[in-house]
Motif scaffolding. Structure first.
Motif, PDB file in Angstrom:
ATOM      1  N   PRO A  89       0.826  -1.213   0.000  1.00  8.71           N
ATOM      2  CA  PRO A  89       0.000   0.000   0.000  1.00  8.71           C
ATOM      3  C   PRO A  89       0.859   1.262   0.000  1.00  8.71           C
ATOM      4  CG  PRO A  89       0.000  -1.029   2.177  1.00  8.71           C
ATOM      5  CD  PRO A  89       0.804  -1.912   1.295  1.00  8.71           C
ATOM      6  N   SER A  91       0.878   5.477  -0.865  1.00  7.75           N
ATOM      7  CA  SER A  91       0.006   6.624  -1.151  1.00  7.75           C
ATOM      8  C   SER A  91       0.546   7.402  -2.353  1.00  7.75           C
ATOM      9  CB  SER A  91      -0.083   7.537   0.067  1.00  7.75           C
ATOM     10  OG  SER A  91       1.098   8.290   0.184  1.00  7.75           O
ATOM     11  N   VAL A  92      -0.327   8.236  -2.936  1.00 10.95           N
ATOM     12  CA  VAL A  92       0.057   9.035  -4.103  1.00 10.95           C
ATOM     13  C   VAL A  92       1.272   9.900  -3.769  1.00 10.95           C
ATOM     14  CG1 VAL A  92      -0.715  10.970  -5.538  1.00 10.95           C
ATOM     15  CG2 VAL A  92      -2.249   9.039  -5.114  1.00 10.95           C
ATOM     16  N   ARG A  93       1.225  10.554  -2.616  1.00 12.03           N
ATOM     17  CA  ARG A  93       2.330  11.447  -2.242  1.00 12.03           C
ATOM     18  C   ARG A  93       3.642  10.664  -2.065  1.00 12.03           C
ATOM     19  NH1 ARG A  93       3.591  16.210   0.779  1.00 12.03           N
ATOM     20  NH2 ARG A  93       1.479  16.993   0.657  1.00 12.03           N
ATOM     21  N   GLU A  94       3.556   9.501  -1.385  1.00 12.38           N
ATOM     22  CA  GLU A  94       4.766   8.677  -1.193  1.00 12.38           C
ATOM     23  C   GLU A  94       5.333   8.276  -2.550  1.00 12.38           C
ATOM     24  OE1 GLU A  94       3.911   6.331   3.038  1.00 12.38           O
ATOM     25  OE2 GLU A  94       3.119   5.508   1.182  1.00 12.38           O
ATOM     26  N   ASP A 132      -3.304  11.558  -0.438  1.00 16.40           N
ATOM     27  CA  ASP A 132      -3.206  10.511   0.578  1.00 16.40           C
ATOM     28  C   ASP A 132      -3.898   9.213   0.176  1.00 16.40           C
ATOM     29  OD1 ASP A 132      -1.757  12.149   2.321  1.00 16.40           O
ATOM     30  OD2 ASP A 132      -3.613  13.142   2.950  1.00 16.40           O
ATOM     31  N   ARG A 133      -4.498   9.212  -1.025  1.00 14.66           N
ATOM     32  CA  ARG A 133      -5.145   7.957  -1.442  1.00 14.66           C
ATOM     33  C   ARG A 133      -4.109   6.926  -1.859  1.00 14.66           C
ATOM     34  NH1 ARG A 133      -9.952   9.130  -5.481  1.00 14.66           N
ATOM     35  NH2 ARG A 133      -9.810   6.877  -5.723  1.00 14.66           N
ATOM     36  N   LEU A 134      -4.474   5.645  -1.751  1.00 15.43           N
ATOM     37  CA  LEU A 134      -3.518   4.593  -2.099  1.00 15.43           C
ATOM     38  C   LEU A 134      -3.524   4.366  -3.607  1.00 15.43           C
ATOM     39  CD1 LEU A 134      -4.157   1.992   0.735  1.00 15.43           C
ATOM     40  CD2 LEU A 134      -2.342   3.684   0.581  1.00 15.43           C
ATOM     41  N   ASP A 137      -5.949   2.006  -5.184  1.00 23.34           N
ATOM     42  CA  ASP A 137      -7.370   2.376  -5.153  1.00 23.34           C
ATOM     43  C   ASP A 137      -7.743   3.327  -6.293  1.00 23.34           C
ATOM     44  OD1 ASP A 137      -7.620   0.886  -2.906  1.00 23.34           O
ATOM     45  OD2 ASP A 137      -7.489   2.561  -1.509  1.00 23.34           O
TER      46      ASP A 137
ATOM     47  N   GLY B 261       1.894   2.423   7.320  1.00 23.59           N
ATOM     48  CA  GLY B 261       2.133   2.599   5.885  1.00 23.59           C
ATOM     49  C   GLY B 261       3.392   1.878   5.436  1.00 23.59           C
TER      50      GLY B 261
END
Lengths: 256, 316
Positions: A89, A91-94, A132-134, A137, B261
């Motif tokens: 998982p 996130s968009v930012r990561e 913050d969305r994965l 998803d 995370g």
């Protein structure tokens, strides 16, 4: 500027790219077209120094690319590969922030400049609503925009895009090309885009390169080389060419 | 960075509580302040090295698991399931049979066995098209089964008394803890955690795909070598001291990812702290579940880990 001079690539004795010459100039988009297995992805990989060349040389701002480290290349050349699904998982930012790897120490955390570059790329690609969305998803179009945002966050001024519009709907295809065009026109980026959509190539590219069995057989302005004879040669299909009434650019219609 | 520090503080508090509980409780209650020299001896000579070794082994296996999962892009990668632990176990047994009690032979051959098993599984699982979950798990199963057969063949060379202690050790057992084992495991765990954490930013890219990593500046060959090397070192040291405690490297990073995370700059170093707490608590459970008799700690971790493995496999 990124330039390939007479480059060849061999995989286990088989030549998959032969004597290719290509120059990606600031402000210009080059479309790379060809049938499946023609060597387009290999050409992109070679341009990025990620596929070993057996002959010729690749120059990045005048320096041989194989004399540069991966980080040095990554600060200049940004790649948008065909996206793959991650089993973790993220996130968009990561995801976008991974585009800043080449700027920091391997231990380190992002500094303000990294975060600023990532936020700008997220905004440019119209992703402000879901940092913050994965990734898993998101829809295909949204994910591909995130992949482009990561490339833009890296601030590499040469963009190499490997079929960025595959699996995208019409609106997202146009959006991808517009985002790249904007960077090229306004900020003097250069871009090479692999695409199967000849109409998008005609509409947005400054130059089209046609590959057949690992060789560049035609290259030039879209209006000059997008003709029925050349298209038959590379795809083995019949097409009708006319002019798109809204843009005045070439329009390709396949005859079934 | 601030977030990582906060998480570290919470996990260190959990570890401290786990260590305190494991030192005080067991088949017998023990205290450093007891007037009874027997209870003091239990505390200092038996429980303290055992609990500290458990913490080091847990840290080692969890940090190796976290790094291997990111490197191999597979949440199921784990030293025990990949055959790395069995490689180390075979190395340890060979050292025992061939070199007797020569002190450096066991960790050295354990490391060699772990490294050889890592390389073997990796080369079996890798194809030109990449590596998929099924192929990696199958390669791990094949190598693990093969190494288990060799280990069983070697056990025929042992007498009955040593055979029982070896069987316990093979399942993962902390009851034979010694101070030299604690020092060695502690050194290996600290060094490997630092080395693997230093690769965590690169692992964030490797986790998304090898091509992504190359494109964005990672020297993938170097990262692979460092991660395989450091995880073999740390798994080798852990297995030489306590046998194959399974599933720790699967359970701990998975729980951390659920809670915090997937950023490996958090998951990799925090796995060391959380893994230490996890094995200390699992060993406490192993000691009290059927007291005064004991279970091997590996049986407890496997009881928890096997269902999680099935869940992750189905999810993938």
């Amino acid at each position: 500027m990124l330039e390939a001079r007479d480059i060849s690539v061999k995989y286990g004795g088989t030549t998959v790219l032969a004597d290719a010459n290509l120059r990606l100039s600031p402000g210009k988009i080059t479309a790379i077209v060809g049938a499946n297995g023609a060597g387009k992805t290999t050409l992109i990989k070679a341009l990025n120094g990620a596929a070993p060349i057996s002959a010729g040389e690749i120059l990045l701002d005048g320096k041989a690319i194989n004399s540069l480290s991966r980080s040095e290349i990554a600060r200049e050349v940004a790649v948008v590969a065909q996206e793959t699904e991650s089993r973790f998982p993220v996130s968009v930012r990561e995801f976008v922030l991974t585009g800043r790897f080449a700027y920091g120490s391997s231990f380190g955390w992002e500094n303000e400049r990294d975060i600023e570059a990532a936020d700008r790329a997220i905004a440019d690609c119209d992703l402000r609503e879901f940092p913050d969305r994965l990734m898993n998803d998101l829809s295909g179009g949204e994910r591909q925009r995130v992949v482009l945002a990561r490339a833009l966050a890296s601030e590499g001024r040469v963009l190499l895009l490997d079929e960025p519009t595959a699996n995208l709907d019409l609106a997202n295809q146009t959006l991808m090309f517009r985002l790249v065009l904007e960077r090229c026109r306004k900020q003097d980026y250069s871009a090479a885009i692999i695409t199967h959509d000849l109409n998008l190539a005609a509409e947005f590219a400054d130059e089209v390169v046609m590959l057949v069995k690992g060789r560049i057989v035609h290259s030039g302005k879209p209006a000059e080389i997008l003709n029925a004879k050349n298209i038959r040669e590379i795809f083995n299909v019949e097409v009708i060419l006319d002019t798109n009434p809204s843009s005045g650019k070439a329009r390709v219609t396949q005859v079934y | 960075m601030k977030r990582a520090a906060k998480i570290a503080m919470i996990l260190i508090a959990v570890l401290a509580a786990a260590v305190a509980a494991a030192l005080l409780f067991g088949a017998e209650w023990a205290s450093p302040f007891s007037q009874d020299p027997g209870r003091q001896a239990i505390f200092f000579d038996i429980r303290l090295p055992r609990v500290l070794l458990g913490a080091c082994v847990g840290a080692s296996l969890a940090v190796a698991g976290a790094a291997l999962q990111a490197l191999l892009r597979n949440p199921l990668a784990e030293p025990y399931l990949l055959g790395v632990s069995n490689g180390a176990a075979l190395g340890t047994m060979l050292a025992f049979v061939v070199f007797g009690n020569y002190v450096f032979a066991r960790p050295l051959l354990a490391f060699t066995g772990a490294a050889a098993a890592s390389v073997l599984v990796y080369s079996l699982a890798k194809t030109r098209a990449g590596m998929n979950v099924e192929r990696l798990v199958l390669s791990g199963v094949i190598v693990t089964t093969f190494l288990s057969s060799v280990i069983i063949m070697l056990t025929t060379l042992l007498d009955a008394a040593r055979l029982r202690s070896f069987t316990f050790w093979l399942l993962g057992d902390l009851s034979q803890a010694t101070w030299s084992g604690v020092y060695l495991s502690f050194g290996a765990a600290v060094i490997a955690t630092i080395i693997l954490s230093s690769q965590s930013k690169a692992l964030n890219l490797m986790m998304l795909g090898e091509r992504d990593a190359v494109d964005f500046g990672v020297e993938t060959g170097r990262v692979r070598l460092v991660v395989f090397g450091a995880s073999s070192l740390v798994v080798g040291a852990a297995v030489a001291a306590s046998g194959s405690v399974g599933y720790v490297g699967l359970i701990v990073p998975h729980l951390l990812r659920l809670a915090f995370g997937s950023d490996n700059r958090i998951v990799v170093p925090m796995s060391a702290i959380a893994g230490a707490a996890f094995v200390v608590l699992a060993d406490l459970a192993a000691r009290v579940a059927i007291a005064p008799r004991e279970l091997p700690v590996g049986a407890v971790t496997a009881l928890l880990g096997a269902p999680l493995f099935i869940y992750l496999l189905r999810k993938n």
